[in-house]
Structures are given as C-alpha cells and as structure tokens.
Enzyme design. Structure first.
Site, mmCIF file in Angstrom:
data_model
loop_
_atom_site.group_PDB
_atom_site.id
_atom_site.type_symbol
_atom_site.label_atom_id
_atom_site.label_comp_id
_atom_site.label_asym_id
_atom_site.label_seq_id
_atom_site.Cartn_x
_atom_site.Cartn_y
_atom_site.Cartn_z
ATOM 1 N N LYS A 13 0.831 -1.209 0.000
ATOM 2 C CA LYS A 13 0.000 0.000 0.000
ATOM 3 C C LYS A 13 0.865 1.258 0.000
ATOM 4 O O LYS A 13 0.615 2.190 -0.774
ATOM 5 C CB LYS A 13 -0.923 -0.022 1.233
ATOM 6 C CG LYS A 13 -1.865 1.162 1.354
ATOM 7 C CD LYS A 13 -3.126 0.797 2.103
ATOM 8 C CE LYS A 13 -2.938 0.606 3.589
ATOM 9 N NZ LYS A 13 -2.924 1.855 4.364
ATOM 10 N N SER A 14 1.885 1.287 0.839
ATOM 11 C CA SER A 14 2.728 2.490 0.935
ATOM 12 C C SER A 14 3.430 2.764 -0.392
ATOM 13 O O SER A 14 3.491 3.913 -0.855
ATOM 14 C CB SER A 14 3.783 2.303 2.028
ATOM 15 O OG SER A 14 3.169 2.230 3.282
ATOM 16 N N ARG A 63 2.691 5.991 -3.138
ATOM 17 C CA ARG A 63 3.785 6.881 -3.548
ATOM 18 C C ARG A 63 3.986 6.858 -5.066
ATOM 19 O O ARG A 63 4.218 7.898 -5.686
ATOM 20 C CB ARG A 63 5.073 6.493 -2.817
ATOM 21 C CG ARG A 63 5.041 6.914 -1.328
ATOM 22 C CD ARG A 63 6.019 6.094 -0.508
ATOM 23 N NE ARG A 63 6.159 6.573 0.871
ATOM 24 C CZ ARG A 63 5.273 6.323 1.855
ATOM 25 N NH1 ARG A 63 4.169 5.641 1.602
ATOM 26 N NH2 ARG A 63 5.491 6.775 3.088
ATOM 27 N N SER A 115 7.580 8.879 12.266
ATOM 28 C CA SER A 115 6.418 8.729 11.387
ATOM 29 C C SER A 115 6.832 8.951 9.938
ATOM 30 O O SER A 115 7.314 10.032 9.567
ATOM 31 C CB SER A 115 5.336 9.747 11.766
ATOM 32 O OG SER A 115 4.457 9.920 10.669
ATOM 33 N N GLN A 161 4.832 9.182 7.503
ATOM 34 C CA GLN A 161 3.902 10.110 6.850
ATOM 35 C C GLN A 161 4.343 11.550 7.058
ATOM 36 O O GLN A 161 4.283 12.361 6.130
ATOM 37 C CB GLN A 161 2.481 9.873 7.359
ATOM 38 C CG GLN A 161 1.969 8.490 6.938
ATOM 39 C CD GLN A 161 0.548 8.221 7.355
ATOM 40 O OE1 GLN A 161 -0.068 9.024 8.063
ATOM 41 N NE2 GLN A 161 0.016 7.090 6.934
ATOM 42 N N ASP A 191 2.128 -1.372 11.792
ATOM 43 C CA ASP A 191 0.826 -1.824 11.280
ATOM 44 C C ASP A 191 0.568 -3.305 11.571
ATOM 45 O O ASP A 191 -0.549 -3.791 11.379
ATOM 46 C CB ASP A 191 0.733 -1.577 9.768
ATOM 47 C CG ASP A 191 0.660 -0.088 9.452
ATOM 48 O OD1 ASP A 191 0.295 0.704 10.343
ATOM 49 O OD2 ASP A 191 0.980 0.291 8.317
HETATM 50 C C1 S3P Z 1 2.530 4.793 6.298
HETATM 51 C C2 S3P Z 1 3.139 5.120 7.469
HETATM 52 C C3 S3P Z 1 2.693 4.656 8.790
HETATM 53 C C4 S3P Z 1 1.714 3.487 8.661
HETATM 54 C C5 S3P Z 1 0.695 3.710 7.591
HETATM 55 C C6 S3P Z 1 1.363 3.900 6.239
HETATM 56 C C7 S3P Z 1 3.080 5.319 5.035
HETATM 57 O O1 S3P Z 1 2.037 5.709 9.455
HETATM 58 O O2 S3P Z 1 1.078 3.238 9.892
HETATM 59 O O3 S3P Z 1 -0.188 2.589 7.515
HETATM 60 O O4 S3P Z 1 2.767 4.790 3.965
HETATM 61 O O5 S3P Z 1 3.868 6.272 5.099
HETATM 62 P P1 S3P Z 1 2.854 6.821 10.331
HETATM 63 O O6 S3P Z 1 3.856 7.386 9.461
HETATM 64 O O7 S3P Z 1 1.838 7.825 10.746
HETATM 65 O O8 S3P Z 1 3.418 6.059 11.478
#
Ligand code: S3P
Length: 432
Positions: free
Chosen positions: A23-24, A28, A167, A169, A315
């Site tokens: 997913k990540s 992107r 984080s 994100q 996760d």
């Molecule tokens: C993600 C970062 C994580 C993760 C999320 C996906 C990402 O969150 O929990 O499911 O794709 O960058 P955080 O960066 O808030 O920890």
C-alpha cells in the site's frame, strides 16, 4: 456492511500465495507518477480503496490513469497541473491526506482535503505545523483534524525538521514539500521508519541523500516519469504469517514480499517468539528488497516489544497481539501510543477484541500486557478498521469456537480479495 464468521481451523493452511501489493509503495508511485512529466508505468499496484482514492486525487490535479490488466499507466499532470482541484476525498487513507498535503502545498494549488468518519478523527497538525514552517498556508480544523484547507502558495522555504515521532507520513510530507523549497529540506528521524519515499524519489529524478538519521532532499519541482514494480505488502502477509504459525501442520509460501528492513519488524518479533519463517529467493524489485517467505507452524513464546521495535512493525502490532494471545507466557508491549492514532484506536480496539475472546490482558496508555492461553469463540467488532477485522479472523483459527467479526467492509481499503486468498490457503472466512 459485511460481517465474517470464522471457524476454528479444521486443518493445516497450505499453499503458495501472491498477496496484494504494498500500500505504501503504491500510494507513492501513483502520487509521484501523477505529478511527473510523461507516462509512469506501475506494475502490480495495489488497487484497494485507499490507493484508488489516491489515483482519483491525482486525476483531480490533471493526471490520467489507465489500467491494463496488472499494469497501471499514469500520465502525469506535469506542467498542466490543475491548481484548483476542489475538495479531495481521501476516504480512509491517512497516507493519502498527509503525503498529498506535502506534495501540493508549494505548487500554487488550493484545495480542501477531507475523508471518512475515521480519517476525520485523525491528527493533522503533525503535518500542518512543519509545512507552515516552510511557508505553506495549510489549516486543519481548530481541533487539528480534517477537513484540511490548503491555500495557493507558489514556493516554500527550506526547513530542517526534527521529527517529533518516527512517522513516515510526517517525514514524507516534509520531503515532498522540500521539492518546492528554495533550498530543499532536511528531515531528521528519531528512529528509522519506512523509507519508501526516500527510495522512490530518486527513481523519479529527485536528488536525495541520507547521512545517518538525516535525510536531505534538493529542490526539484519537475519529476520525470518512471517505471515502478510493486512487491507484495508485508503488512498483508503478516495475517497469513500468524495464521500459519498458529495452525498445526501449516506451511505457506508467500511470494514477492517487500522485505525492506524498515518494514520487517514483524519478522524479527515473530522469530523472537519462536517462529519458523525463512526468506528465500532474495532479490530486488526496483529500489526495494524482496523475498519469498516460507512460514511453518511453530509453537510461540511471549516476548517483550519496546519502543524501538515499534516503527518497523507499527501496522502489524494488532496481529502480533493475536500471536501473543496464542503464545505460551506473557507479552509486554510499550512505546506504542501511536496505535491510538490509526484507523481506529488500535490499543483499545484490540483490548476489546481480546476481552471478547477471553484472553487475559491489561491495556496501558502506550501498550498492552497479554497473557497467552486459551482463546474462546465470541463476537468481536472491527471498529471499522481493516487490520482489526483481519486480526479477528486470525484469532478465530486458534479459538475453541466460532468468531464473528462485525463490519469488515473496510478490509477492501488495504486487502482486496482477502476472503479469496484465505480460502485458497484452506482458511474459511464466511462473509454475510
Ligand atoms: C505509512 C506510514 C505509517 C503506517 C501507515 C502507512 C506510510 O504511518 O502506519 O499505515 O505509507 O507512510 P505513520 O507514518 O503515521 O506512522
């Protein structure tokens, strides 16, 4: 609304599975491809609800997506960027909202970022604060939640930002905004967290350097189209890893799983619990390390999970709590308060799930203690959270009776086809 009824395992789980893509990485690739000049080819992207929302969000900026079989071709908006995309519906996807804010806030784009009921409860000051330091005009609601309003700003200034938490994100939002800053941006991370943005930006032509905990991105407003292949998501694989570990006689081969070290905390923790998981056929998939995972049923022991273990397994913690419930001895988890800011409050949601299945546990502000032992049948609630729903389906395999998991429609956000993949391994999840 969809509910699941899952019976205790009737026999071993066996087979070879290629689970949905990461997913990540998919978020992107769609975002960078959607912004770039030219056509980006993404092989095997995840097309769950979250990443479909990302494609729509990029189309609102002028990108065009075309799906041919397993290949998504994204023609980037490039110089034709639509600066007035209106309200962007980010659905359930925190990654979309936070990364998109970083991506557009220095490109003269005015928009409002909104989402579903769960996303509307999630904290957004963690990105609006550093982006404002860079000169962005971005404002969540007074309580820090969405909708988030972004006003048009043509360029940003450099920031040297020390992340207050590990984080990806927040890190990614600042790095993506750094592309539009006069002198780029530097982000320093307290602990390593997923680095897919850092690995992917150079593929799209940006210049990025890492020096220990510091990441520097150089200004680069125009990206060039690229070719990206998405490996399988270890966060989805985690449910099948724990499922196979819990059911006697099981052996699964999970193909093409992304084993980026910022994501493999789940393997480290499960191995510390006694899991037999082998990584075979190790190779690279573009910038990302990939392997096939062979998991065999193993008796598990309780384990201590500390703050330093959390970012690389963030996760996967809900399903690790299920492993702990089925393990011998106790498991202690601390430094995991971030779980409270996910799609649901995952510490509270898992405490409720464990309580409903008769598992002894004590919830703490930043973690949980779990006493391994028998798991009973019962009725549990997903709290509208995909990973809680799938954790419930795993717990059922080791339970003494049926487990009913309420409200599982959300699983489609990250794991389309979960029920079919489970069935292929001999794990019957009856949806009604
Ligand atoms: C993600 C970062 C994580 C993760 C999320 C996906 C990402 O969150 O929990 O499911 O794709 O960058 P955080 O960066 O808030 O920890």
């Amino acid at each position: 609304m969809s509910d699941w009824t899952v019976s205790p395992a009737a026999g071993p789980l066996r087979g070879e599975l290629r689970l949905p893509s990461d997913k990540s990485i998919s978020h992107r690739a769609i975002m960078l491809g959607g912004l770039a000049d030219g056509e980006t080819v993404i092989e095997q992207p995840l097309l769950g609800e979250d990443t479909r929302a990302t494609l729509k969000a990029m189309e609102a900026l002028g990108a065009k997506g075309a799906l041919e079989g397993n290949v998504l071709r994204v023609t980037g908006a490039g110089a034709e960027l639509n600066r007035a995309p209106g309200t962007i519906d980010c659905g359930n996807a925190g990654t979309l909202m936070r990364l998109y804010a970083g991506l557009v806030c220095g490109r003269g784009v005015a928009c409002t970022l909104d989402g579903d009921e769960s996303l509307r409860r999630r904290p957004m000051r963690r990105i609006s604060e550093p982006l404002k330091e860079m000169g962005a005009r971005i404002e969540p609601q007074p309580d820090g939640t969405p909708p988030v309003r972004i006003e048009a700003v043509e360029s940003l200034r450099r920031v040297e930002y020390v992340l207050p938490k590990a984080s990806a994100q927040i890190k990614s939002a600042v790095l993506l905004a750094g592309l539009c800053a006069d002198a780029g941006a530097r982000v320093t991370e307290p602990l390593p967290c997923r680095d897919h943005t850092e690995l992917m930006l150079p593929v799209f032509g940006a210049e990025l350097k890492r020096d220990g905990a510091h990441i520097d991105v150089a200004p680069c407003k125009s990206l060039r189209a690229a070719h990206v292949e998405a490996p399988a998501d270890i966060s989805s694989a985690a449910f099948f890893l724990v499922a196979a570990l819990l059911v006697p006689g099981s052996e699964l081969l999970l193909k093409d799983v992304c084993v980026n070290p910022t994501r493999t905390g789940v393997l480290k923790i499960l191995r510390a619990m006694g899991a037999d998981i082998a990584e075979v056929n190790a190779r690279r998939c573009g910038a990302e390390p990939v392997a096939d995972l062979v998991v065999k049923h193993s008796p598990l022991q309780g384990v201590a999970i500390e703050a330093a273990d959390v970012p690389a397994a963030i996760d996967e913690l809900p399903v690790l709590f299920v492993a702990a419930a089925a393990a011998a001895g106790s498991t202690r988890v601390r430094g995991a308060a971030e779980l409270r800011a996910k799609e649901s409050d995952r510490l509270a949601a898992m405490a409720q799930l464990l309580a409903a299945l008769g598992v002894k546990h004590a919830e703490h502000e930043d973690g949980i203690d779990i006493e391994g032992g028998p798991i009973s049948g019962g009725a549990v609630a997903s709290q509208g959270d995909h990973r809680i729903a799938m954790a419930g389906a795993v717990a059922a395999l080791a339970a003494s009776d049926k487990v009913r998991v309420a409200d599982c429609a959300n699983v489609a956000t990250s794991f389309p086809g979960f029920v079919d993949h489970a069935a292929a391994a001999g794990w019957e999840v009856a949806a009604s």
